[in-house]
Structure formats: structure tokens, C-alpha cells
Design an enzyme around this catalytic site. Structure first.
Site, short mmCIF file in Angstrom:
data_model
loop_
_atom_site.label_atom_id
_atom_site.label_comp_id
_atom_site.label_asym_id
_atom_site.label_seq_id
_atom_site.Cartn_x
_atom_site.Cartn_y
_atom_site.Cartn_z
N GLY A 154 7.58 -48.83 -30.91
CA GLY A 154 8.77 -49.62 -30.57
C GLY A 154 9.43 -49.20 -29.27
O GLY A 154 10.11 -50.00 -28.64
N GLU B 24 -0.36 -46.91 -34.16
CA GLU B 24 -0.14 -47.65 -35.41
C GLU B 24 -1.37 -47.71 -36.32
O GLU B 24 -1.21 -47.79 -37.55
CB GLU B 24 0.34 -49.07 -35.10
N GLY C 208 9.60 -47.30 -33.98
CA GLY C 208 10.48 -47.89 -34.99
C GLY C 208 10.59 -46.98 -36.19
O GLY C 208 9.72 -46.12 -36.43
N ASP D 264 2.21 -53.39 -32.44
CA ASP D 264 3.04 -54.60 -32.43
C ASP D 264 4.00 -54.57 -31.24
O ASP D 264 3.63 -54.15 -30.16
CB ASP D 264 3.76 -54.76 -33.77
#
Length: 365
Positions: free
Chosen positions: A126, A149, A83, A157
Site C-alpha cells: 500500500g 503479497e 496496508g 494490488d
């Protein structure tokens, strides 16, 4: 008449070229397939709010009108490097991005028609969210996956709390906490990809897939293209991964790694020491809880964590240090594992106000 037709066709070609140049995600309808092309090659096809906002309604429509969906990345380097975290750290824009992105992840996870991801090149964060929840994930010799992350003050996530703890022998906890990378056929051995196909054959595979009319045809075709996996490069340390990452706390994981005393454990200890202390403890708890939850519940939990990450110190600081100023010297708060107490961790998991919770675009949930 011929001149008019040529001018018309040329005009359409130019319009399409301009559209392709401007659009960050492309949608093509080819035979029975809907094809998504993540179209930010200079940014390694990293996802932004614009892209996921366009993807959601298109996926909903194609589920009703197509036999399958194929997703791939533009260029040769990446499927999707993650992301756009520089935008995601904003307390207003970040939650908007996560809200739509997680809806896309959830839709892919429950998609009723075959969803085939070509994970060719870099696939991180992502990028795993828009691939790993799909029914079929194709790795190539260029595939490089990671969930890095914890290095930027965040946590794995996009449904990481769902799929990571479901990998074999605590492998997901190891990958989620250390951000370690897997390449090529290792991605299949780990259970993240379902098939391995040489990148030189993807064009042919895509053309044949687009003609499939059922899941059984898709499955049969992928099996024909699939190459048998090689030995897992982590094979020699799987028993150590299983032992060390079965521990219930980060401190105990570190103690177990210190007992192993081999090249892998020394490297892993050094890696963990470079991660955000708060992120390590939040990540471990999310993965432990996610092992008992459904995908929708995991995404709701992650949305609480992500929303709070945008409001706290570590996530913006990690992005600043590694991606903006690039001084590689993040000043974490709390600074050490000992300072990350249970109240700090649990604060991230508390429910948001009802109107701020993650809502799925599915009235049944």
C-alpha cells in the site's frame, strides 16, 4: 493581557500535540503545499481505513486550492510498509478498506497538480499505492521497496496490475511474483522512483518545494537535488529476467529458470516455491491483463480479486501464518500449482454484483 496570550498559545500547542499523538495521518498547509504525514511510526506507517478515509477528501480539496502535495512518513524507518492486512482479511471490513484505498490510488494517478512522494525508508504494498501513481517519487539511500503479497496469499494490488507490467523488460512481473526487494538508487533504475535525493537533504527540499507555484518549478527543483543513478544491481540478470518472466504460465517460468542455472535463478526458484500457489497464478493473470488496461480498469479488476481474497482460504491463512501466529507454515488450498486450475483462477476475476463493484468518487467514470 500578555499572560492570557501566553496561556492561549500554550493551550493551542498542547492541543496540536495531543492531536498529533492521536491522529494516524496529519495534514499541514505550508506556503503553496499541502503536506500529508503518515503518522503511525510504530506500525511503520501502515495504512488503515481511518487513514485513507481522511486522505481522500483532503486530497480532493487540495487539488483545487494548492500548487502541489507532498506525502511523507513519520519517523526514520518507513514511508509506508503497506496496508494493515490483519484488518483487511475481515470479509466485511476488508472490502471497505480496499474500496477507499483504491479510490485514493486512482485520485493520485489522475491528480492535476504535482504530487511528490518522499519514499524514505520501507515502502511496500500500500505504500507504493500512495506513491508510485504520483507524478514525482523521491527515493533515498534508506528506501526499500517490495510487493510481497504472494507470500501472504494475496496479489500485488493498489494498482500493481497497472504499474508493474509497465516496468522495463518484464521486471514488474519478476518483482510482483517473487516479492524481491530493491534499495536506494535501484528504485530509480527500475522506474519506480523518478529521483534520488539523500535523506539528509529532504528537509531542505521540502521547504523549497513548498514555495513552488507551478509544475515546471517543482520539476526544476527536483532536478537540482537529484543524484545520478548507479549501475543497477540486477543488471547482470536483466536478460534472464526478461527471458524467464516472458513466459505465459508459472510452470513455464519455472522451466525457464531451471534452464538458466545460475545463483540468481536458484534463489528465484526457491523464492517462488515459498509463495502461495494460487496467488502466483492469480498474480500472473492480473499483470498480463493489466498491461492492456487503464488504471481505473486495473483497480476495478483488483477490487474483485481483493474482495474474493477476503472470502477465500489463502489470504486469511497467509496472514495468520506469517503475521499473527508467526509459525511461518501456511497451509495453502490449493496446495500445489498443479491443483490451481483455470476455473479457480477465473473465479476471482468474475464481476461482483453491481452494487458491490468498485465505485469511484468521480461521476465521469
Amino acid at each position: 493581557m500578555l499572560k492570557t496570550r501566553i496561556l492561549y498559545q500554550t493551550s493551542n500547542i498542547i492541543k496540536r500535540m495531543m492531536s498529533s499523538a492521536e491522529s494516524d495521518v496529519l495534514f499541514e498547509s505550508v506556503n503553496n503545499a499541502g503536506i500529508i504525514v503518515l503518522n503511525r511510526p510504530k506500525a511503520l506507517n501502515s495504512l488503515n481505513t481511518s487513514m485513507v478515509t481522511k486522505m481522500l477528501p483532503q486530497l480532493i480539496e487540495w487539488e483545487k486550492t494548492k500548487s502541489l502535495v507532498i506525502i511523507k512518513g513519520a519517523g526514520e524507518k518507513a514511508f509506508c510498509a503497506g496496508g494493515d492486512v490483519k484488518a483487511a482479511i475481515d470479509p466485511v471490513e476488508g472490502p471497505k478498506f480496499f474500496h477507499t484505498e483504491y479510490n485514493v490510488n486512482y485520485l493520485i494517478g489522475k491528480y492535476s497538480i504535482p504530487y511528490v512522494a518522499f519514499m524514505n525508508g520501507i515502502t511496500m504494498g500500500g505504500g507504493l499505492g500512495v506513491s508510485v501513481h504520483g507524478r514525482y517519487r523521491v527515493a533515498t539511500e534508506k528506501t526499500l521497496i517490495a510487493m510481497p503479497e504472494t507470500k501472504i496469499g494475496l496479489f500485488p494490488d493498489v494498482g500493481g496490475s497497472y504499474f508493474l507490467p509497465r516496468l522495463q523488460v518484464n521486471l514488474g512481473l519478476y518483482l510482483g511474483l517473487t516479492g524481491d526487494r530493491l534499495k536506494g538508487k535501484d528504485v530509480v533504475k527500475a522506474g519506480i522512483a523518478t529521483h534520488f535525493v539523500s535523506s539528509s537533504r529532504l528537509y531542505e527540499l521540502e521547504k523549497l518545494l513548498s514555495r513552488c507555484t507551478s509544475d515546471s518549478e517543482v520539476q526544476s527543483l527536483l532536478s537540482k537535488f537529484n543524484e545520478p543513478p548507479a549501475e543497477f544491481t540486477l543488471a547482470d540478470n536483466i536478460k534472464h529476467i526478461n527471458y524467464c518472466f516472458a513466459a505465459s504460465t508459472i510452470e513455464e517460468i519455472i522451466e525457464r529458470l531451471e534452464k538458466v542455472q545460475n545463483e540468481w535463478s536458484v534463489k528465484t526458484l526457491k523464492t517462488l516455491q515459498g509463495m502461495c500457489p494460487g496467488s502466483l497464478k492469480i498474480t500472473l493473470r492480473a499483470l498480463q491483463r493489466g498491461a492492456q488496461l487503464e488504471l481505473a480498469q486495473c483497480l476495478r479488476m483488483e477490487y474483485r480479486l481483493a474482495t474474493r481474497a477476503t472470502l477465500n482460504h489463502d489470504f486469511p491463512e497467509g496472514v495468520r501464518a506469517l503475521l499473527i501466529d508467526k509459525d511461518n507454515n501456511p497451509q495453502w488450498k490449493p496446495k500445489t500449482l498443479a491443483e490451481v486450475d483455470d476455473n479457480y483462477v477465473e473465479g476471482y476475476f468474475k464481476k461482483l454484483p453491481a452494487d458491490k463493484e468498485l465505485q469511484f468518487f468521480d461521476s465521469k467514470l
